[in-house]
Design a protein around this motif. Structure first.
Motif, PDB file in Angstrom:
ATOM      1  N   LEU B 107       0.833  -1.207   0.000  1.00 56.95           N
ATOM      2  CA  LEU B 107       0.000   0.000   0.000  1.00 56.95           C
ATOM      3  C   LEU B 107       0.867   1.256   0.000  1.00 56.95           C
ATOM      4  O   LEU B 107       0.637   2.191  -0.764  1.00 56.95           O
ATOM      5  N   ARG B 108       1.920   1.243   0.836  1.00 53.07           N
ATOM      6  CA  ARG B 108       2.744   2.449   0.944  1.00 53.07           C
ATOM      7  C   ARG B 108       3.589   2.645  -0.308  1.00 53.07           C
ATOM      8  O   ARG B 108       3.877   3.791  -0.688  1.00 53.07           O
ATOM      9  N   ASN B 109       3.971   1.560  -0.967  1.00 49.00           N
ATOM     10  CA  ASN B 109       4.659   1.700  -2.251  1.00 49.00           C
ATOM     11  C   ASN B 109       3.808   2.535  -3.206  1.00 49.00           C
ATOM     12  O   ASN B 109       4.327   3.328  -3.975  1.00 49.00           O
ATOM     13  N   ILE B 110       2.495   2.323  -3.146  1.00 47.46           N
ATOM     14  CA  ILE B 110       1.595   2.998  -4.087  1.00 47.46           C
ATOM     15  C   ILE B 110       1.239   4.412  -3.622  1.00 47.46           C
ATOM     16  O   ILE B 110       1.091   5.315  -4.429  1.00 47.46           O
ATOM     17  N   THR B 111       1.137   4.607  -2.293  1.00 50.95           N
ATOM     18  CA  THR B 111       0.652   5.908  -1.805  1.00 50.95           C
ATOM     19  C   THR B 111       1.757   6.930  -1.563  1.00 50.95           C
ATOM     20  O   THR B 111       1.477   8.127  -1.522  1.00 50.95           O
ATOM     21  N   GLU B 112       2.987   6.474  -1.391  1.00 49.51           N
ATOM     22  CA  GLU B 112       4.040   7.400  -0.964  1.00 49.51           C
ATOM     23  C   GLU B 112       4.198   8.592  -1.917  1.00 49.51           C
ATOM     24  O   GLU B 112       4.232   9.739  -1.479  1.00 49.51           O
ATOM     25  N   LEU B 118       2.504  14.653  -4.979  1.00 48.48           N
ATOM     26  CA  LEU B 118       1.315  15.346  -5.469  1.00 48.48           C
ATOM     27  C   LEU B 118       0.573  16.070  -4.349  1.00 48.48           C
ATOM     28  O   LEU B 118      -0.335  16.852  -4.611  1.00 48.48           O
ATOM     29  N   GLY B 119       0.950  15.771  -3.092  1.00 46.74           N
ATOM     30  CA  GLY B 119       0.316  16.453  -1.973  1.00 46.74           C
ATOM     31  C   GLY B 119      -1.082  15.967  -1.664  1.00 46.74           C
ATOM     32  O   GLY B 119      -1.884  16.685  -1.054  1.00 46.74           O
ATOM     33  N   LYS B 120      -1.403  14.725  -2.077  1.00 51.51           N
ATOM     34  CA  LYS B 120      -2.721  14.179  -1.745  1.00 51.51           C
ATOM     35  C   LYS B 120      -2.792  13.851  -0.264  1.00 51.51           C
ATOM     36  O   LYS B 120      -1.777  13.587   0.375  1.00 51.51           O
ATOM     37  N   SER B 121      -4.014  13.831   0.264  1.00 48.32           N
ATOM     38  CA  SER B 121      -4.181  13.411   1.659  1.00 48.32           C
ATOM     39  C   SER B 121      -4.008  11.897   1.728  1.00 48.32           C
ATOM     40  O   SER B 121      -4.172  11.192   0.727  1.00 48.32           O
ATOM     41  N   ARG B 122      -3.653  11.419   2.935  1.00 50.30           N
ATOM     42  CA  ARG B 122      -3.432   9.987   3.099  1.00 50.30           C
ATOM     43  C   ARG B 122      -4.697   9.191   2.761  1.00 50.30           C
ATOM     44  O   ARG B 122      -4.636   8.167   2.072  1.00 50.30           O
ATOM     45  N   ALA B 125      -5.244   9.111  -1.000  1.00 50.83           N
ATOM     46  CA  ALA B 125      -4.243   8.281  -1.672  1.00 50.83           C
ATOM     47  C   ALA B 125      -4.486   6.797  -1.396  1.00 50.83           C
ATOM     48  O   ALA B 125      -4.367   5.961  -2.290  1.00 50.83           O
ATOM     49  N   GLU B 126      -4.869   6.479  -0.147  1.00 52.69           N
ATOM     50  CA  GLU B 126      -5.085   5.071   0.186  1.00 52.69           C
ATOM     51  C   GLU B 126      -6.327   4.527  -0.493  1.00 52.69           C
ATOM     52  O   GLU B 126      -6.360   3.378  -0.925  1.00 52.69           O
ATOM     53  N   ALA B 129      -5.372   3.889  -3.988  1.00 51.00           N
ATOM     54  CA  ALA B 129      -4.458   2.748  -4.053  1.00 51.00           C
ATOM     55  C   ALA B 129      -5.223   1.434  -3.918  1.00 51.00           C
ATOM     56  O   ALA B 129      -4.955   0.469  -4.631  1.00 51.00           O
ATOM     57  N   ARG B 130      -6.191   1.412  -3.007  1.00 51.61           N
ATOM     58  CA  ARG B 130      -6.962   0.173  -2.808  1.00 51.61           C
ATOM     59  C   ARG B 130      -7.789  -0.156  -4.040  1.00 51.61           C
ATOM     60  O   ARG B 130      -7.937  -1.326  -4.412  1.00 51.61           O
ATOM     61  N   GLN B 131      -8.306   0.890  -4.695  1.00 50.01           N
ATOM     62  CA  GLN B 131      -9.048   0.644  -5.945  1.00 50.01           C
ATOM     63  C   GLN B 131      -8.125   0.046  -7.003  1.00 50.01           C
ATOM     64  O   GLN B 131      -8.493  -0.880  -7.715  1.00 50.01           O
ATOM     65  N   LEU B 132      -6.906   0.608  -7.082  1.00 49.37           N
ATOM     66  CA  LEU B 132      -5.943   0.076  -8.058  1.00 49.37           C
ATOM     67  C   LEU B 132      -5.584  -1.372  -7.737  1.00 49.37           C
ATOM     68  O   LEU B 132      -5.437  -2.199  -8.639  1.00 49.37           O
ATOM     69  N   LEU B 133      -5.453  -1.668  -6.442  1.00 48.45           N
ATOM     70  CA  LEU B 133      -5.108  -3.040  -6.058  1.00 48.45           C
ATOM     71  C   LEU B 133      -6.228  -4.011  -6.430  1.00 48.45           C
ATOM     72  O   LEU B 133      -5.968  -5.141  -6.848  1.00 48.45           O
TER      73      LEU B 133
END
Lengths: 213, 254
Positions: B107-112, B118-122, B125-126, B129-133
């Motif tokens: 997850l952190r690989n994708i959100t970092e 890009l300055g997205k909120s956690r 971003a999460e 990321a979960r949708q992409l996963l």
């Protein structure tokens, strides 16, 4: 022999040894990181002096460096450091050189792909270093760092050459006045306990970082 | 609209010319496949347009923004650092050997990067990321670490990591070359799905069947130059170019 006085004096000596131990870590770890970056710099104006520094620090005895910083700065630069401070400075400068080479090994071992992935994702150089590279370096350098920390515990005894009264100095004073070898045995146990704790800390750190490979 | 335009790209390493005037254009929603033997300069070209290497001469435009163009002296002149960085955010790159961050969870690989760059909120971003996963069929691996995954799973994470930056164009540098043959299928399937969603992509590949099926356009490179380019049907079935035929025959034999 009054063991109560002996032990309380040995504890005082241990505190002095620990003072040198911790101040050395506090200053030589960040300094070592800076030195390693300088060592890896492609600019010879930075790189060459840093290499000379590392050569001198690793190529001459720490005892000589202690003597030089305590006795040698006065005739050369008119600087007279207090005994303990001189020891702290000498240890910090000396260990920074060793730590720098360990850091360098760790940093150079990080695959190029980590930098490339970071760059493509838009991380700045600082973000790449502190968030991607350094955490992985820490894991890689734990075993050699453990060696250095253990050596440092024992090396603190060298500070006695400039009159710093640390654990081994106090011990040998007792031995020579009482003609009894027991204090040496006790000192050995003290060092073993300190390094047992250091070893334990490194084992824990290694386990904590075992969550990834 | 052309997302990527590269004109007359030259690149040498230590006096050896690796790219000898490469010109390629990719339209929005198109998939370009680059094929060719090892050492033909395919990967170097990809590294040039993704700013991992600098070109010696030539123009590169990404999403209408000039990354580099020839100066009056005929040598490459790059845009300023800020502009290059901005252009770099328009693109994504999937590496041959994944280059995931081993100390971060999936997850952190994708959100970092979305968070730090890009300055997205956690939360935002999460969620993305979960949708992409889910899309990568890895929903249950969010908390795993890269070393716990198969090569195919790692490569899917790295595709998700690239997509999380919402690139206009996604580059693949031999995305299946480091994988066991039975795992290449799952990566090619993901790329097919992205193609169906009209993701603009450039894929350097040795998978000829995949290139023929998925690409809108194929470029055959050899020895630092483009030998032939065209629609897959034209290049794979009706080429008369001897070098293309010789290259393709090696794959038919295999």
């Amino acid at each position: 022999m009054n063991y109560q006085i002996l032990l309380s004096q040995m504890l005082e000596g241990t505190l002095m040894s620990l003072r040198i131990f911790f101040s050395t870590l506090l200053f030589s770890l960040p300094l070592g990181l800076l030195v390693s970056l300088g060592r890896m710099s492609k600019n010879p104006i930075i790189n060459l002096p840093v290499r000379l520094y590392i050569l001198i620090m690793r190529g001459t005895p720490l005892m000589l460096q202690l003597l030089f910083i305590f006795y040698g700065l006065k005739p050369l630069f008119g600087i007279q450091l207090d005994r303990v401070l001189a020891a702290q400075v000498a240890f910090a400068l000396n260990y920074a050189a060793y730590f720098a080479e360990i850091f360098r090994g760790g940093i150079e071992g990080i695959p190029q792909g980590q930098y490339e992935a970071s760059k493509v994702l838009g991380f700045t150089r600082q973000q790449t270093f502190f968030r991607i590279v350094l955490p992985q370096v820490v894991k890689r350098i734990i075993p050699p760092m453990g060696n250095e920390f253990i050596t440092l515990v024992k090396d603190t005894s060298l500070a006695q050459v400039i009159g710093v009264v640390e654990l081994l100095k106090i011990t040998s004073n007792w031995v020579s006045s009482a003609v009894d070898m027991t204090p040496f045995l006790i000192a050995g146990v003290f060092y073993l306990v300190m390094n047992g704790i250091v070893t334990r800390c490194f084992t824990v750190a290694e386990k904590r970082l075992a969550y990834y490979r | 609209m052309q997302i990527l335009t590269a004109n007359d790209i030259y690149k040498s390493f230590d006096g050896v010319e690796v790219l000898k005037g490469i010109s390629v254009g990719v339209n929005k929603g198109e998939v370009l496949a680059i094929i060719g033997p090892s050492g033909s300069g395919k990967s170097t070209f990809l590294r040039c347009v993704t700013q991992l290497e600098t070109v010696d001469a030539g123009d590169i435009t990404i999403c209408g923004e000039k990354l580099v163009q020839n100066g009056a002296d005929g040598k490459a002149q790059y845009a300023d650092k800020a502009a290059c960085g901005k252009i770099g955010l328009r693109i994504g790159l999937v590496f041959q050997n994944f280059n995931l961050f081993p100390h971060f969870s999936v997850l952190r690989n994708i959100t970092e990067a979305p968070i730090r760059v890009l300055g997205k909120s956690r939360e935002e971003a999460e969620k993305a990321a979960r949708q992409l996963l889910v899309k990568m069929n890895l929903a249950d691996k969010a908390d795993a670490y890269p070393f716990q995954l198969s090569g195919g799973q790692q490569q899917r994470v790295s595709i998700a990591r690239a997509l999380a930056m919402e690139p206009e164009i996604l580059f693949f540098d031999e995305p299946t070359s480091a994988l066991d043959p039975e795992l290449t299928g799952e990566i090619l399937k993901v790329i097919r799905e992205l193609a169906a969603e009209h993701m603009t992509m450039v894929v350097v590949t040795h998978e000829m069947k995949f290139a023929r099926d998925v690409a809108d356009y194929v470029v055959f490179m050899d020895d630092g130059a483009i030998v032939e380019q065209g629609k897959p049907a034209q290049l794979f079935d009706s080429t008369t170019n001897e070098r293309t035929l010789a290259f393709l025959s090696r794959y038919h034999d295999a």
